[in-house]
Design a protein around this motif. Structure first.
Motif, short mmCIF file in Angstrom:
data_model
loop_
_atom_site.label_atom_id
_atom_site.label_comp_id
_atom_site.label_asym_id
_atom_site.label_seq_id
_atom_site.Cartn_x
_atom_site.Cartn_y
_atom_site.Cartn_z
N ASN A 82 -26.50 82.18 8.31
CA ASN A 82 -26.11 82.09 9.72
C ASN A 82 -26.45 80.76 10.37
O ASN A 82 -25.98 80.46 11.46
N ILE A 83 -27.29 79.98 9.71
CA ILE A 83 -27.75 78.74 10.32
C ILE A 83 -27.71 77.62 9.28
O ILE A 83 -27.87 77.86 8.08
N ASP A 84 -27.46 76.43 9.74
CA ASP A 84 -27.48 75.25 8.88
C ASP A 84 -28.87 75.09 8.27
O ASP A 84 -29.88 75.15 8.97
N SER A 85 -28.95 74.89 6.96
CA SER A 85 -30.25 74.83 6.30
C SER A 85 -31.10 73.66 6.78
O SER A 85 -32.33 73.75 6.84
N MET A 86 -30.48 72.54 7.16
CA MET A 86 -31.26 71.39 7.62
C MET A 86 -31.78 71.62 9.04
O MET A 86 -32.92 71.27 9.35
N ILE A 137 -21.44 78.15 8.46
CA ILE A 137 -21.57 77.04 9.39
C ILE A 137 -21.86 75.71 8.69
O ILE A 137 -21.34 74.66 9.07
N GLU A 138 -22.69 75.73 7.65
CA GLU A 138 -23.07 74.48 6.99
C GLU A 138 -21.88 73.82 6.32
O GLU A 138 -21.68 72.61 6.44
N ALA A 139 -21.08 74.59 5.63
CA ALA A 139 -19.91 74.04 4.95
C ALA A 139 -18.80 73.73 5.95
O ALA A 139 -18.12 72.70 5.85
N SER A 140 -18.61 74.63 6.91
CA SER A 140 -17.53 74.49 7.87
C SER A 140 -17.60 73.17 8.63
O SER A 140 -16.59 72.48 8.81
N LEU A 141 -18.79 72.78 9.05
CA LEU A 141 -18.94 71.58 9.87
C LEU A 141 -19.11 70.31 9.03
O LEU A 141 -19.17 69.21 9.59
N PHE A 313 -21.79 68.62 22.98
CA PHE A 313 -22.89 68.74 22.01
C PHE A 313 -22.80 70.03 21.20
O PHE A 313 -23.68 70.31 20.39
N CYS A 314 -21.76 70.82 21.43
CA CYS A 314 -21.61 72.11 20.75
C CYS A 314 -20.51 72.02 19.71
O CYS A 314 -19.45 71.42 19.94
N PRO A 523 -28.48 65.70 16.83
CA PRO A 523 -27.16 65.30 16.33
C PRO A 523 -26.77 66.08 15.07
O PRO A 523 -27.09 65.68 13.94
N THR A 524 -26.10 67.19 15.25
CA THR A 524 -25.65 68.01 14.14
C THR A 524 -24.18 67.73 13.84
O THR A 524 -23.43 67.31 14.73
N PRO A 525 -23.73 67.97 12.61
CA PRO A 525 -22.33 67.67 12.26
C PRO A 525 -21.33 68.45 13.12
O PRO A 525 -21.60 69.58 13.53
N GLY A 526 -20.18 67.83 13.38
CA GLY A 526 -19.09 68.54 14.02
C GLY A 526 -19.04 68.47 15.53
O GLY A 526 -18.21 69.14 16.14
#
Length: 638
Positions: A82-86, A137-141, A313-314, A523-526
């Motif tokens: 459900n959440i980005d691992s980083m 979410i991690e792969a999608s973005l 930022f979303c 600063p997260t991807p996407g």
């Protein structure tokens, strides 16, 4: 309780299965609840007759851990959870987090950094011929080239780094069925190039039909302006009705993004939430203390998907999209009945919402036939004159829920767009929100007050926020309720200099607000804001934008928002000096900090009275018990 999906060979044997069709590999612990993507995809496939197993948090240091369910007949489905691992592992200061709410007992260390790449690479080594499909979410973005905050570099599409075959971007239910049917029919995975909401790689550049060509990866590595241009092309191609295929060239590959999957119809969305979820964490985690992430959502209801708010930022624009989809009242009430049947339910529904709680329908009629406007937003910089502002359907739903036998309270804890709420000429929803649906505090997200920063955030101006506060106070006074606002504020967003940070601090001083928590921009991807952070360019205008990147300056901006904290005094003084605002140091009511060198008086609270100590400060050495001990010692000495 419904039966969990298999997690080991023993579970498969009990069902009489000698081989699974799909194995879902997840960075989260296995929670079988509609708020968890792994469970949703697993149940969607199960309903179509596929045999699905869950490999939750396999030990990436032991390759044998990836063999416990054997080799699937059709493919591996890999997600970080459900959440980005980083984001899960690191704070914005890149410090390692100690907790992981999606792991047993809330303890970290159960998943690797860059979980999708790690899991997929191991599976490719072990099962070279088995299709590997990435999602979540991690792969999608990370589906196209993206700035990676943790390494400070622009990375390739995760499809290439993970050595996978396909990416499912967005929520994924429609795509996964099309993929399953394609593989079941005998099509090789490299021929599944026609599915909306997926990304594939090829060496044949003629594959996509009438594509838009993005700048090549090598080009955006060398040229930040080209990176910003590429981002904006992608941003404008995120609607199923208007988007075209996008091609990103690499030296050896072409990475191709198909247009997004069509939004779910109400019936389709209802079907998802009617799946036979066990509605809890797998029993294998009980000894470790369970999975904390289930606590808040266990008695919450998801009402909608998508968001036309488009905060910069979303990442929702890139993941769920701007078109709002909502469930029927009947579907939500049926799920509420399941919650009521839980013996641990105490009568409180924690939330009825989604990305934005008070969005229950598309922004305008036009979106249904023509999609969202690629060059115009619904709420920013001014609300579109085609915008439908109507809370009646949401209000009717809340009334039905709160009148269910056994329900004491129905709260709203998802984000509310207060600017959208203020546009509604009918005050009925506002009044009933305050009367029935707030648990003492309402969380809202003004994020900032400086117009320059808000413009770069894509957020409404300060005047709307001020009007909302006044109305909220007026309605609660009329109801005789003491209910508070908890504002979310963000420091160091692109566009924020020390000048803007001081402006925010002055606003907090004048309104008497004292934020307990502050979020540095992450600063997260996407996101458009991340594009600004990396390039120093606003991709909407291609104009330069100031970006605070120095850790010390970021610390000063954060300290200014919490200027009353004694530990922030030194940073606040430095920030005021650097910004030319030494007038805010002294003993006047306008001062943010006192000037000890000139014999300043104790810091003043609201109304000219000394600021009251917080609960935490009263627990220290100045407690009444400690004072009593000191007085006794003095008496003995005397």
């Amino acid at each position: 309780m419904n039966e969990f999906l298999p997690v080991d060979r023993e579970d498969c044997i009990k069902r009489g299965w000698d081989q699974l069709d799909f194995i879902l590999v997840s960075g989260d612990a296995y929670v079988d609840h509609p708020s968890f993507g792994t469970a949703v995809i697993g149940r969607v496939l199960e309903r179509r007759g596929y045999r699905v197993g869950i490999m939750a948090q396999p030990d990436w240091k032991d390759k044998n851990a990836f063999k416990v369910l054997g080799e699937p007949r059709l493919g591996f489905l890999v997600t970080s959870g459900n959440i980005d691992s980083m984001v899960n592992h690191y704070t914005v200061a890149k410090r390692r987090r100690k907790e992981d709410l999606y792991s047993p007992g809330g303890k970290s260390g159960h998943r690797p950094d860059r979980a999708v790449i790690t899991y997929s690479s191991i599976l490719r080594e072990l099962y070279n011929q088995t299709p590997i499909i990435l999602g979540g979410i991690e792969a999608s973005l990370r589906r196209m080239a993206h700035f990676d905050y943790w390494s400070g570099k622009v990375r390739r599409s995760i499809l290439l780094d993970a050595k996978a075959d396909l990416i499912v971007y967005g929520m994924g239910e429609k795509q996964i069925i099309q993929i399953a049917e394609g593989l079941e029919s005998g099509l090789p995975v490299e021929e599944l190039t026609f599915i909306p909401g997926t990304v594939y790689k090829t060496k044949d550049k003629s594959r996509p039909y009438e594509p838009i060509w993005l700048p090549a990866y090598d080009t955006i590595l060398e040229n930040k302006k080209k990176y910003a241009e590429s981002f904006m092309i992608q941003y404008k191609n995120m609607d199923a009705l208007t988007a075209k295929p996008l091609v990103e060239p690499y030296r050896d590959w072409y990475v191709i993004q198909n247009p997004p999957a069509a939004p779910m119809s109400r019936l389709e969305l209802d079907d998802i939430y009617d799946l036979p979820f066990a509605r809890g964490a797998h029993p294998m985690y009980e000894k470790a203390g369970g999975i904390p992430a289930i606590t808040e959502v266990k008695y919450s209801l998801i009402s909608n998907r998508g968001c036309f708010g488009s905060c910069n930022f979303c990442a929702l624009t890139f993941h769920q999209g701007r078109r709002v989809q909502s469930r029927s009242h009947g579907s939500i009430l049926a799920e509420a009945e399941k919650i009521l049947a839980d013996p641990d339910f105490k009568g409180y529904i924690h939330d009825v919402g989604g990305p934005t709680a008070n969005f229950r329908h598309p922004a305008c009629v036009k979106q249904e036939k023509h999609g969202v406007c690629p060059d115009k937003q619904c709420l920013f910089p001014e609300p579109c004159n085609q915008l439908i502002v109507d809370h009646r359907d949401y209000l009717e739903l809340l009334r039905k829920l709160r009148h269910l036998p056994g329900v004491k309270k129905v709260f709203i804890r998802s984000g509310l767009r207060y600017d959208y709420l203020m546009m509604d000429r009918d005050d009925t929803f506002f009044n009933e929100l305050c009367e029935h649906h707030i648990s003492g505090q309402l969380k809202i997200a003004p994020e900032h007050v400086s117009q320059n920063v808000l413009d770069h955030m894509g957020k409404p101006g300060r005047k709307i926020y001020d009007r909302f506060i006044e109305k909220y106070q007026r309605v609660n006074d009329k109801l005789g309720k003491k209910q508070y606002l908890v504002p979310y504020l963000m420091s160091s967003h692109p566009g924020s200099t020390l000048k803007e940070a001081v402006e925010l601090a002055e606003y907090l001083r004048d309104t008497g607000a004292h934020p307990e928590q502050v979020q540095d921009f992450y600063p997260t991807p996407g996101t458009m804001s991340t594009c600004m952070f990396y390039t120093g360019i606003d991709p909407r205008t291609m104009d330069p934008v100031y970006v605070p990147t120095d850790p010390h300056e970021k610390a000063m901006q954060r300290a200014l928002i919490q200027y009353k904290k004694p530990q922030n005094r030194k940073l606040v003084l430095e920030a005021l000096e650097k910004s030319g605002r030494s007038d805010l140091v002294g003993t006047s009511k306008k001062a943010l900090v006192r000037d000890e060198a000139r014999g300043g008086k104790p810091r003043q609270g609201t109304g000219g009275k000394p600021a009251a100590k917080s609960a935490s400060s009263r627990k220290g050495g100045s407690s009444s018990k400690s004072s009593s001990k000191r007085n006794n010692r003095r008496k003995k000495k005397t």
